[in-house]
Design a protein around this motif. Structure first.
Motif, short mmCIF file in Angstrom:
data_model
loop_
_atom_site.label_atom_id
_atom_site.label_comp_id
_atom_site.label_asym_id
_atom_site.label_seq_id
_atom_site.Cartn_x
_atom_site.Cartn_y
_atom_site.Cartn_z
N ASN A 1 -5.71 -68.88 -23.25
CA ASN A 1 -7.17 -68.89 -23.09
C ASN A 1 -7.79 -70.08 -23.79
O ASN A 1 -8.80 -70.63 -23.35
N ARG A 2 -7.20 -70.51 -24.89
CA ARG A 2 -7.73 -71.66 -25.63
C ARG A 2 -7.54 -72.97 -24.86
O ARG A 2 -8.26 -73.94 -25.12
N THR A 3 -6.56 -73.00 -23.98
CA THR A 3 -6.30 -74.24 -23.23
C THR A 3 -7.17 -74.36 -21.98
O THR A 3 -7.09 -75.36 -21.28
N LEU A 4 -7.99 -73.34 -21.70
CA LEU A 4 -8.84 -73.41 -20.51
C LEU A 4 -9.92 -74.48 -20.64
O LEU A 4 -10.53 -74.87 -19.64
N PHE A 5 -10.15 -74.94 -21.84
CA PHE A 5 -11.18 -75.96 -22.07
C PHE A 5 -10.56 -77.33 -22.35
O PHE A 5 -11.18 -78.20 -22.94
#
Length: 934
Positions: A553-557
């Motif tokens: 989820n942290r890599t979605l940005f």
């Protein structure tokens, strides 16, 4: 040839193009202190100390051709003419071309210099005529001058004119001057005789019939006392008779009994002897022809002859330990020589011998250990790699310590050789994997290039394939390496490997930190690979799924589109997998659209899909263009499969070779390929892939090879097929197996090849099932079935309708060896005593006449398919009995150990006693059946 001129006259007679520095020396011969360039171009003394000025810098063809006009002067200045010719020769050596008019003008002006009697100028004239040969209509002009020099009393003119004439005359003109060449061969002056013999070597390529008429004169020259004349005579005589095996054998026989004094001629003779031995057929117990001569050359006073003889002996086909012994003894003496070149030559030959005969070279280990600290790094590298091939288990730790400091001082190309040797040593002594793994991990952190780092990583993975318990240690070392890896390719490959192998370890959670660090610190390519690797942990380890989802989820940005897209896709897969597990339905394997049509499953994403990229692009364009995107999700099943690639373009030299999907992988290439096929995805780990077996004769219409892939309870038969008929295309190609004589098997499915055009390799598969733990063997009758469609030669298109046809293939056999895998162990006795004595079976067999006991040991090892342990595959010299220890694994991870006692009598008949212990009595019986039937 030119060296003989120098010995005879104290001068350098070099008539080869491209050696302009020597030409420059010749032009300065009159005054050694005279500058070749004017003093106007003199540089400051301080600048000349650190700048090497070329006398040819800035010369132009037009200016030099203008200067060449001085050749027409009535009063010829020899000094200036030498300078101009030197510049012309330099331009020719640098690839400068002359037009026909320019070449003709230079040639005619050069011929006028024959009037001058300056010896240095005359030598340059000869060289210029050779490098700028005249045309057929111009040869006659210079021939008279050369013929005059050829019959003169000056040896320098005579020898050089002979060299020039052989290069510029055609066969008709050569016949007119042939008698002069014959006279020159037996001339008393060595420089003249040598020049004529070398000319014969040049002429034999284009005019062999002329040179063959000189045989008697060449035979006389062989008896010359001059070393160079004798060498050239032996070389020419060998070339004359090289095409006739019987003639070369007679020549060698006469020369070995004769008095060949020249060291160079002796080396030439040694090579001819080696050729004769290689061409001769030697029967068991019979001595090789001329071997005594090679052995006598080991006592020659010339070092080059000794090395040539030693090299010839070690390269003999099927050389025995007793034949090697004298050569190795002599080479061992040279290891302690004060001359670096002798040490290098000796250790290089020993390094080559150690590949096939490590036991024979082991006596030199003490001498080679002193060479590890040799100032010449090439010698030290060869010494290290030889010791790694011949060393025993007790010396490994000491070698690893010595190499740690040694590796810093050598280049990457030598380091790669050492790494490869360490890998092979670990396969020989698997119990020492910890010290070798520690050595490889330490040098992995040192400075080095891409090829060097990749070689280390491949060596580490090779050790893991050999020693299964080293897997977690290796993965930890690789995790530490990618923390500071400057090569993107290696980082992505290691991340892929971690994603494949990490979830299968006992503690997979410890690798997640290393992978997530790459997402934070690396470039976009590495970050994308890290996302895919991280997702594999979530998909394969349910206990880590929630933690992986948080990190993804942290890599979605992320700033990069690819990273964000991968994170979104894998999060969707994790959600669907979790939903499927809760419902107990098919959601664990597939994501579906609203209508319940399967769009893509987890295996297709994690293992890849066999689709055509061009077809994928076209299908997406059609999906977006016809408005279907608003109604339904894209269906991957509509994408066509990857097209077959012609054999040459694919780079497959043989039909039995499988493509490599990943350079760095613990899986074999076959396992990578099979896991992408849905029908084989759940068969479990691949136990063994057998060697390809040709199913048809080489001249047949179709080329077919069968590869057997053995799993715990299944066997996959892979048939690699090539169509060699241009006028046909085959469709729906499959192989049928008749299991009437293989009762232990049951057919599960057949995967046909949809299309087999001309000149491509396609695969068809047959999956059979057998009882787990069994080792069924038997014969299966096979037939190739297909639909033939003819191709219209005018249009190149195939007909719409075809006809069914069959093609008989060789029978397929399953033998007990297909269920055995060679695995080395370091302590055979412990494993032997740890087996149940109730499973032991012993029996005696006669295996017939063999060339040697070593040959019998190698045959039994190959028949059983097990790995020799503790170096027992090598038989001591002159031994009449031997014990070989073999170890392996049977399918289902069962152990199989064998102790084979060998004995050989005077008639070379070999008998063995085979004692087997295994995990089950069935395996012991199967191994005895292998020997009884083999």
């Amino acid at each position: 040839s030119t060296a003989s001129d120098g010995r005879a006259h104290g001068k350098r007679d070099d008539l080869s193009g491209g050696t302009c520095l020597r030409v420059e020396m010749a032009s300065n011969a009159q005054d050694h202190h005279a500058p070749l360039r004017s003093m106007d171009g003199k540089k400051d003394e301080d600048d000349e100390e650190d700048f090497e000025y070329s006398p040819f810098h800035g010369i132009e063809k037009g200016a030099v051709l203008q200067e060449a006009r001085i050749f027409h002067n009535a009063q010829i200045d020899a000094r200036k003419c030498q300078q101009v010719i030197t510049r012309l020769l330099y331009m020719i050596s640098q690839g400068e071309t002359f037009t026909k008019n320019e070449a003709t003008e230079v040639f005619f002006s050069i011929t006028k210099l024959f009037q001058n009697q300056d010896p240095n100028l005359r030598r340059l004239v000869y060289l210029m005529i050779k490098e700028l040969p005249p045309g057929s209509d111009e040869v006659i002009i210079v021939t008279s001058s050369l013929m005059k020099d050829m019959t003169s009393n000056r040896e320098l003119y005579k020898s050089n004119s002979i060299r020039v004439l052989c290069r510029i005359l055609d066969s008709s003109l050569l016949q007119q001057v042939e008698r002069y060449f014959k006279q020159a061969i037996v001339d008393k002056a060595p420089v003249v005789a040598s020049a004529a013999l070398v000319s014969g070597l040049h002429m034999i390529q284009g005019n062999p019939e002329i040179v063959k008429r000189w045989s008697s004169e060449v035979q006389d020259a062989v008896q010359s006392r001059n070393p160079m004349v004798q060498y050239h005579a032996v070389a020419l005589l060998t070339q004359l008779k090289n095409a006739d095996r019987l003639a070369i054998s007679k020549l060698v026989s006469s020369l070995t009994r004769g008095n060949v004094r020249s060291p160079l001629a002796q080396c030439m003779l040694v090579r001819s002897v080696a050729q004769v031995i290689a061409d001769s057929q030697v029967y068991p117990g019979q001595e090789r022809p001329f071997y005594d001569f090679l052995e006598s050359c080991l006592r020659h006073k010339g070092e080059m002859v000794i090395f040539e003889a030693a090299k010839a002996i070690v390269e003999l086909n099927g050389v025995t330990e007793s034949e090697l012994a004298p050569a190795i003894s002599v080479l061992q003496l040279f290891l302690s020589s004060s001359k670096p070149v002798l040490r290098f030559a000796a250790v290089r030959i020993l390094n080559r011998v150690a590949i096939d005969h490590p036991l024979a070279v082991s006596n030199c280990n003490i001498d080679m250990e002193t060479l590890i600290s040799d100032q010449n790094r090439s010698i030290a590298t060869l010494a290290i790699t030889t010791l790694l091939k011949t060393g025993n288990e007790s010396s490994i730790d000491r070698l690893m310590k010595q190499m740690s400091s040694f590796m810093v001082e050598i280049g990457d190309e030598f380091k790669i050789v050492v790494v490869d040797a360490v890998h092979k040593l670990c396969m020989k002594f698997p119990s020492k994997f910890r010290s070798m793994m520690a050595f490889l991990s330490s040098i992995l952190r040192d400075e080095g290039g891409f090829d060097y780092k990749k070689a280390i990583i491949n060596a580490i993975l090779g050790i893991v394939r050999t020693v299964a318990e080293s897997k977690e240690t290796a993965l930890t070392h690789l995790c530490e390496f990618i923390e500071d890896c400057e090569f993107t390719y290696l980082s992505t490959q290691i991340l892929h490997l971690l994603g494949e192998e990490g979830p299968r370890t006992a503690h997979p959670a410890k690798y997640i930190r290393y992978i997530y660090n790459r997402i934070i610190l690396e470039n976009a390519t590495v970050r994308a690979a890290a996302v895919a690797s991280l997702a594999n942990f979530g998909l394969k380890c349910p206990q880590l799924k929630s933690r992986v989802r948080i990190l993804l989820n942290r890599t979605l940005f992320d700033n990069d589109d690819e990273v964000r897209d991968r994170a979104t896709l894998y999060l969707k897969l994790l959600d669907k997998q979790q939903g499927g597990e809760g419902e107990g339905g098919e959601g664990a394997d597939a994501m579906a659209n609203g209508n319940g049509v399967a769009v893509v499953n987890v295996a297709q994403v994690t293992k890849g899909m066999n689709v055509s990229l061009a077809g994928f692009e076209q299908a997406l364009q059609e999906y977006l263009g016809n408005g279907a995107a608003a109604e339904a999700a894209f269906d991957v099943s509509t994408v066509p499969e990857k097209e077959l690639v012609p054999v040459d373009a694919a780079g497959k030299g043989e039909a039995g070779l499988a493509p490599s999907l990943n350079d760095l992988s613990l899986k074999s290439d076959f396992e990578e390929t099979l896991t992408t096929i849905p029908e084989f995805a759940n068969l479990g780990p691949l136990f063994k892939s057998c060697e390809p077996v040709e199913m048809v004769e080489k001249e047949a219409e179709y080329t077919i090879a069968c590869i057997k892939h053995v799993f715990a309870s299944h066997v996959v038969f892979q048939f690699n097929m090539t169509n060699t008929i241009e006028e046909q295309i085959l469709e729906d190609v499959s192989v049928s197996l008749d299991l009437a004589e293989a009762e232990g098997y049951e057919e599960v499915c057949t995967i046909p090849a949809t299309k087999l055009p001309y000149g491509v390799v396609a695969q068809t598969y047959v999956l059979l099932q057998y009882a787990e733990g069994a080792m069924p063997f038997g014969r299966m009758v096979s037939n190739l079935r297909f639909i033939v469609k003819e191709i219209d030669p005018s249009t190149g298109e195939c007909e719409e309708e075809g006809y069914e046809d069959e093609y008989p293939l060789e029978d397929v056999y399953m033998s007990p060896t297909d269920f055995l895998h060679a695995v080395k162990v370091s302590n055979f006795r412990n494993d032997w005593e740890g087996m149940d004595p109730e499973t032991e079976m012993a029996d005696e067999y006669g295996i017939g006449c063999r060339d040697s006991l070593q040959d019998a040991v190698e045959a039994v090892i190959e028949t059983l398919g097990l790995a020799p342990c503790e170096g027992t595959e090598a038989v001591p010299p002159n031994a009449r009995s031997h014990v070989c220890l073999l170890n392996g694994r049977a399918v289902g991870n069962a152990k199989a150990l064998a102790r084979v006692n060998f004995g050989i009598d005077r008639n070379m008949e070999v008998a063995i006693k085979l004692t087997v212990r295994a995990s089950t009595p069935d395996i012991s019986e199967a191994m005895h059946a292998i020997v009884a039937e083999g």
